[in-house]
Design an enzyme around this catalytic site. Structure first.
Site, short mmCIF file in Angstrom:
data_model
loop_
_atom_site.label_atom_id
_atom_site.label_comp_id
_atom_site.label_asym_id
_atom_site.label_seq_id
_atom_site.Cartn_x
_atom_site.Cartn_y
_atom_site.Cartn_z
N TYR A 109 1.60 -4.93 -7.15
CA TYR A 109 1.52 -5.74 -7.21
C TYR A 109 1.77 -6.54 -7.96
O TYR A 109 1.45 -6.14 -9.13
CB TYR A 109 -0.30 -6.56 -6.56
CG TYR A 109 -0.60 -6.02 -4.84
CD1 TYR A 109 0.01 -7.46 -3.78
CD2 TYR A 109 -1.02 -5.38 -4.66
CE1 TYR A 109 -0.51 -7.05 -3.08
CE2 TYR A 109 -1.16 -5.10 -3.52
CZ TYR A 109 -0.99 -5.90 -2.42
OH TYR A 109 -1.58 -6.05 -1.56
N TYR A 148 -0.31 1.72 -1.23
CA TYR A 148 -0.44 2.28 -2.60
C TYR A 148 -1.93 3.10 -2.84
O TYR A 148 -2.50 2.69 -1.26
CB TYR A 148 -0.45 0.97 -2.99
CG TYR A 148 -1.37 -0.17 -3.15
CD1 TYR A 148 -2.80 0.06 -2.83
CD2 TYR A 148 -0.40 -1.50 -2.34
CE1 TYR A 148 -3.75 -1.22 -2.34
CE2 TYR A 148 -1.05 -2.08 -1.27
CZ TYR A 148 -2.93 -2.06 -2.01
OH TYR A 148 -3.38 -3.15 -1.11
N ARG A 163 -3.60 2.68 1.57
CA ARG A 163 -3.03 1.64 1.91
C ARG A 163 -1.80 1.83 2.50
O ARG A 163 -0.59 2.34 1.92
CB ARG A 163 -3.41 0.21 1.44
CG ARG A 163 -4.22 -0.07 0.74
CD ARG A 163 -5.39 -0.91 1.82
NE ARG A 163 -5.12 -1.22 3.14
CZ ARG A 163 -5.05 -2.43 3.71
NH1 ARG A 163 -4.91 -3.27 2.33
NH2 ARG A 163 -5.25 -2.61 4.52
N HIS A 166 1.66 -3.23 3.69
CA HIS A 166 1.17 -4.29 4.61
C HIS A 166 1.15 -6.11 4.24
O HIS A 166 2.09 -5.97 2.70
CB HIS A 166 -0.32 -4.62 4.61
CG HIS A 166 -0.95 -3.91 3.67
ND1 HIS A 166 -1.16 -2.54 2.95
CD2 HIS A 166 -1.44 -4.96 2.64
CE1 HIS A 166 -1.95 -3.47 1.86
NE2 HIS A 166 -1.97 -4.63 1.82
N HIS A 168 -0.20 -9.47 2.98
CA HIS A 168 -1.22 -10.22 3.27
C HIS A 168 -0.46 -11.85 3.82
O HIS A 168 0.45 -12.46 3.15
CB HIS A 168 -1.73 -10.82 1.97
CG HIS A 168 -2.81 -9.24 1.70
ND1 HIS A 168 -4.01 -9.18 1.52
CD2 HIS A 168 -2.44 -8.11 1.31
CE1 HIS A 168 -3.76 -7.61 1.21
NE2 HIS A 168 -3.00 -7.66 0.43
FE LIG Z 1 -2.79 -5.30 0.15
#
Ligand SMILES: [Fe+2]
Length: 248
Positions: A109, A148, A163, A166, A168
């Site tokens: 991120y 991740y 995870r 995906h 958000h």
């Molecule tokens: Fe996330």
């Protein structure tokens, strides 16, 4: 988009179609959700207050795959995600602001709280915004996010949890107070079934409403150059077919 029957009488969502508040092995969920249910009355200001319109965003906001038009694009598989925002009767919701953010193709991120040593991508924009049109339609372009590894160094954390890829999403519905937060996943990913976030939704059909649908291309790849993979994803703001939202 899948067709569905609608009825005139409003039928609220089944609790099993929405995420549980706590997740065993993921203590963070308790800090991120209210401890009690607080009913909120919609005020006159909510109804008559300012609304988002298409003027709130630019065309560039719908492209997360590069910092600006003409700039190099981020690494990864180029994708386009399109769909509609609908109400409980299946009617389109226009002027719905959708905010989008996700990890880069390596699973990193753009955020100071992301501690992973995974590579950053200076060409990745990482966040975007779109507003639905009169038919409730939206579309944005980006690169497919990587999965991740979730840090598991605190007491109670699940060991070895990854995870799945995906995206958000935050949606503003009828007014500023009607903000809903959700995620969208990708079909066929082996991490989907093991994901604690997706798995916190008890109802299988509701979980599947969070998985985008792959759409085969009908136009030439060559004509578009860097042709994206296409995905479709509709979101329903309330009712029996409501999309699972995190901030219920
Ligand atoms: Fe996330």
């Amino acid at each position: 988009m899948a067709k569905r029957k609608t009825t005139k009488a409003f039928k609220p969502y089944d609790d099993r179609s929405q995420p549980t508040r706590s997740i065993k092995g993921y203590p963070n969920t308790l800090r991120r959700s209210p401890a009690k249910f607080y009913p909120r009355v919609v005020s006159l200001a909510d109804v008559t207050g300012p609304r988002f319109t298409a003027a709130a965003v630019t065309a560039d906001d719908a492209d997360l795959s590069r910092q600006a038009p003409g700039q190099p694009r981020a690494l990864g598989q180029l994708i386009t995600v399109s769909g509609r925002v609908l109400d409980d009767a299946g009617k389109p919701v226009p002027d719905c602001l959708i905010e989008i953010w996700h990890a880069n193709a390596s699973g990193k991120y753009i955020h100071h709280n992301d501690p992973s040593p995974v590579p950053e991508d200076r060409n990745f924009r990482g966040r975007g915004r779109v507003v639905t049109d009169a038919q409730g339609r939206y579309s944005y372009r980006t690169v497919k996010p990587g999965g991740y590894a979730v840090p598991d160094d605190r007491p109670g954390d699940t060991i070895g949890w990854w995870r799945p890829p995906h995206i958000h999403l935050s949606l503003f519905g009828a007014n500023f107070a009607a903000r809903l937060v959700t995620q969208v996943f990708f079909p066929g990913d082996p991490l989907n079934d093991a994901d604690l976030i997706l798995g916190r939704i008890p109802d299988k059909a509701a979980r599947e409403r969070l998985i985008a649908r792959y759409v085969p291309r009908t136009t030439s790849n060559s004509a578009e150059g860097d042709a994206p993979l296409l995905f479709s994803h509709d979101m329903v703001l309330r009712g029996r077919f409501e999309t699972p939202f995190e901030n219920r």
